[in-house]
Design a protein around this motif. Sequence first.
Motif, PDB file in Angstrom:
ATOM      1  N   TRP A 504      38.643  45.141  40.584  1.00 22.42           N
ATOM      2  CA  TRP A 504      38.164  44.321  41.697  1.00 22.42           C
ATOM      3  C   TRP A 504      37.815  42.961  41.099  1.00 22.42           C
ATOM      4  N   ALA A 505      38.603  41.945  41.436  1.00 19.03           N
ATOM      5  CA  ALA A 505      38.439  40.628  40.824  1.00 19.03           C
ATOM      6  C   ALA A 505      37.985  39.608  41.856  1.00 19.03           C
ATOM      7  N   PHE A 506      36.836  38.993  41.608  1.00 18.10           N
ATOM      8  CA  PHE A 506      36.365  37.894  42.445  1.00 18.10           C
ATOM      9  C   PHE A 506      37.082  36.619  42.005  1.00 18.10           C
ATOM     10  N   THR A 507      37.886  36.043  42.895  1.00 19.87           N
ATOM     11  CA  THR A 507      38.641  34.837  42.568  1.00 19.87           C
ATOM     12  C   THR A 507      38.351  33.765  43.606  1.00 19.87           C
ATOM     13  N   GLU A 508      38.891  32.560  43.367  1.00 18.84           N
ATOM     14  CA  GLU A 508      38.716  31.476  44.341  1.00 18.84           C
ATOM     15  C   GLU A 508      39.392  31.803  45.664  1.00 18.84           C
ATOM     16  N   ASN A 509      40.352  32.728  45.628  1.00 19.03           N
ATOM     17  CA  ASN A 509      41.065  33.121  46.845  1.00 19.03           C
ATOM     18  C   ASN A 509      40.515  34.393  47.463  1.00 19.03           C
ATOM     19  N   GLY A 510      39.304  34.770  47.069  1.00 13.81           N
ATOM     20  CA  GLY A 510      38.691  35.960  47.636  1.00 13.81           C
ATOM     21  C   GLY A 510      38.696  37.121  46.657  1.00 13.81           C
ATOM     22  N   LEU A 511      38.281  38.287  47.151  1.00 10.04           N
ATOM     23  CA  LEU A 511      38.155  39.475  46.323  1.00 10.04           C
ATOM     24  C   LEU A 511      39.485  40.227  46.298  1.00 10.04           C
ATOM     25  N   ILE A 512      40.086  40.338  45.096  1.00 11.68           N
ATOM     26  CA  ILE A 512      41.364  41.022  44.925  1.00 11.68           C
ATOM     27  C   ILE A 512      41.110  42.470  44.523  1.00 11.68           C
ATOM     28  N   ASP A 513      41.792  43.403  45.190  1.00 13.23           N
ATOM     29  CA  ASP A 513      41.742  44.818  44.822  1.00 13.23           C
ATOM     30  C   ASP A 513      43.084  45.167  44.184  1.00 13.23           C
ATOM     31  N   PHE A 514      43.095  45.281  42.852  1.00  7.61           N
ATOM     32  CA  PHE A 514      44.346  45.517  42.125  1.00  7.61           C
ATOM     33  C   PHE A 514      44.366  46.938  41.580  1.00  7.61           C
ATOM     34  N   LYS A 515      45.370  47.705  41.976  1.00  8.02           N
ATOM     35  CA  LYS A 515      45.480  49.093  41.512  1.00  8.02           C
ATOM     36  C   LYS A 515      46.330  49.125  40.252  1.00  8.02           C
ATOM     37  N   GLY A 516      45.660  49.172  39.123  1.00 15.32           N
ATOM     38  CA  GLY A 516      46.336  49.157  37.829  1.00 15.32           C
ATOM     39  C   GLY A 516      45.348  48.736  36.758  1.00 15.32           C
ATOM     40  N   GLY A 517      45.774  48.776  35.501  1.00 12.29           N
ATOM     41  CA  GLY A 517      44.912  48.431  34.376  1.00 12.29           C
ATOM     42  C   GLY A 517      44.760  46.930  34.195  1.00 12.29           C
ATOM     43  N   TYR A 518      43.902  46.574  33.259  1.00 10.63           N
ATOM     44  CA  TYR A 518      43.555  45.164  33.057  1.00 10.63           C
ATOM     45  C   TYR A 518      44.728  44.351  32.514  1.00 10.63           C
ATOM     46  N   GLU A 519      45.488  44.939  31.592  1.00  8.39           N
ATOM     47  CA  GLU A 519      46.626  44.201  31.033  1.00  8.39           C
ATOM     48  C   GLU A 519      47.667  43.916  32.119  1.00  8.39           C
ATOM     49  N   GLU A 520      47.917  44.896  33.009  1.00  9.19           N
ATOM     50  CA  GLU A 520      48.851  44.685  34.123  1.00  9.19           C
ATOM     51  C   GLU A 520      48.313  43.603  35.060  1.00  9.19           C
ATOM     52  N   PHE A 521      47.004  43.609  35.273  1.00  9.55           N
ATOM     53  CA  PHE A 521      46.375  42.595  36.125  1.00  9.55           C
ATOM     54  C   PHE A 521      46.582  41.199  35.549  1.00  9.55           C
TER      55      PHE A 521
END
Length: 536
Positions: A504-521
């Motif tokens: 779950w990444a807080f970015t300037e474009n809002g909260l991203i929910d990414f299903k996968g590991g950190y390197e893939e993110f």
Amino acid sequence: MANIQVTGVTKAYGTKKLFEDVNVSFSEGRRYGLTGPNGAGKSTFMKILAGELEPDTGTVSRPKRTSVLKQDQYAYEDVRVLDVVMMGNKPLWEAMQEKEKLLSLPEIGEAEGVRLGELEMIIAEEDGYTAEADAGDLLIGLGIPIEDHDRQMRELQGGLKLRVLLAQAIFGKPEALLLDEPTNNLDLDSIRWLERHLENYQGVLITISHDRHFLNAVCTHIADIDYNTIIVYTGGYDDMVMAKSQIRARVEAENAEKQKKIAQLQDFIARFSAGTRASQVQSRKKQIEKLQLSDLKRSNIERPFIKFEQKRPSGKQTLTIEGLTKRWPDKTICENFDALVLRGEKVAIIGRSGVGKTTMCKMLVGDLEPDAGKITWGHEASVGYLAQDHRESIPDNTTAAAWLHSFDEKATNEEVRGLLGRMLFKGEEGLKPTHALSGGEGVRLVFAKLMLTKDNVLVLDEPTNHLDLESIVALGDALERYEGTCFVVSHDRELISGFATRIWAFTENGLIDFKGGYEEFLEKYGDQAPAAKGKR
């Protein structure tokens, strides 16, 4: 050569000797990570290197232009942010101040004119005419926006003040740079920038950090405090751990081989000492004298044994979030956020400082209400929580053991003592008053509580704060093995890469929910990818 030379340095507090007769040289062009467990004396040694603390014996020689990361964030409250950074170049700052003072005189005589000429030369030699722009570039790299550069220090949040002090330490091309925990209060973008900046630094760098990725990326050598001395290893932190274990394993194997040989010789002596083979017996005795075992001092590195278990698993749909919205007056944390988290998923919550990671944790555990939307925990979900300000959850009027016992009164004293021992509370240390716990001890005590309650969901907000590297490695191993569901706020990239199956990444474009590991993110989002430490 801009080297730091340590000769015969000893330092003790009472009966506890931190290091004894240390002789070590830190060379120009090399970048050293200073490592060792909590209490080994890293910060003490750094203060001795900086000249802020006198050793009991021995001397330290350092370059004239040695810059130190200051820790007092309130030292410059009424000073402009840019000026605080430029103060890092002492000759330049003093020349600029004296020039300003002379120019403010009602009349400038011949002597003042000559002095102004000398000051102009100093300012030119110290790149004074680009100093403000250079200071601004450092601040931007460390995540401090331009609109804050002309403000006074007291107008900044505490975390940003510490970044200004880091910019001050780096400014002015020092010959030696001493940085104690420089990545504290930095988000991932700023850490990346700092890594690149330090990789190009030409002087001698010595840094203390609990960030393994940072040490591996920046350091050419590791100076490890252990066995009451300092041993220098080539390479980053991982290289040092491998070399250290190989050296110890080799010495242990050699000692085992020698002990086997000694036993054979002693057996021969016992059997034939009273017989006719006296000369051979004497020969065997001399061989034993030569087989001296190598001295294996006891290492002061200790790693806690962390193992999170579940009393029973939760339902398959562990958490449902529908239309979650939360705003503060100055920012939106999330808007219409939906997520379904299944049993066993491990979510890393990342983002720049102040974007809302702690707010999200507080909403998950019910300490804070959302403005709109629903958070619904699934069947049998049992949530264990480590708050960023974890000390508030531990009352002051009890002991570590009594507080732990209060969560399971059926637990035996042996069980409680065993848990405390695994968290490095030895012997009577479990009876330590809770108000006297250090930051690291407080975190380890909460871990012991979570190991006792055996929740099937963990919400951990900055669990690596106050932990030494050994404890962070142990935590990473525990999260990887944990069979329950977890939500972890962290800026430690090695930790996140090891356990996370979802971001779950807080970015300037809002909260991203990414299903996968950190390197893939990182591959997908590249430079947009944030991770940070900090409160709301």
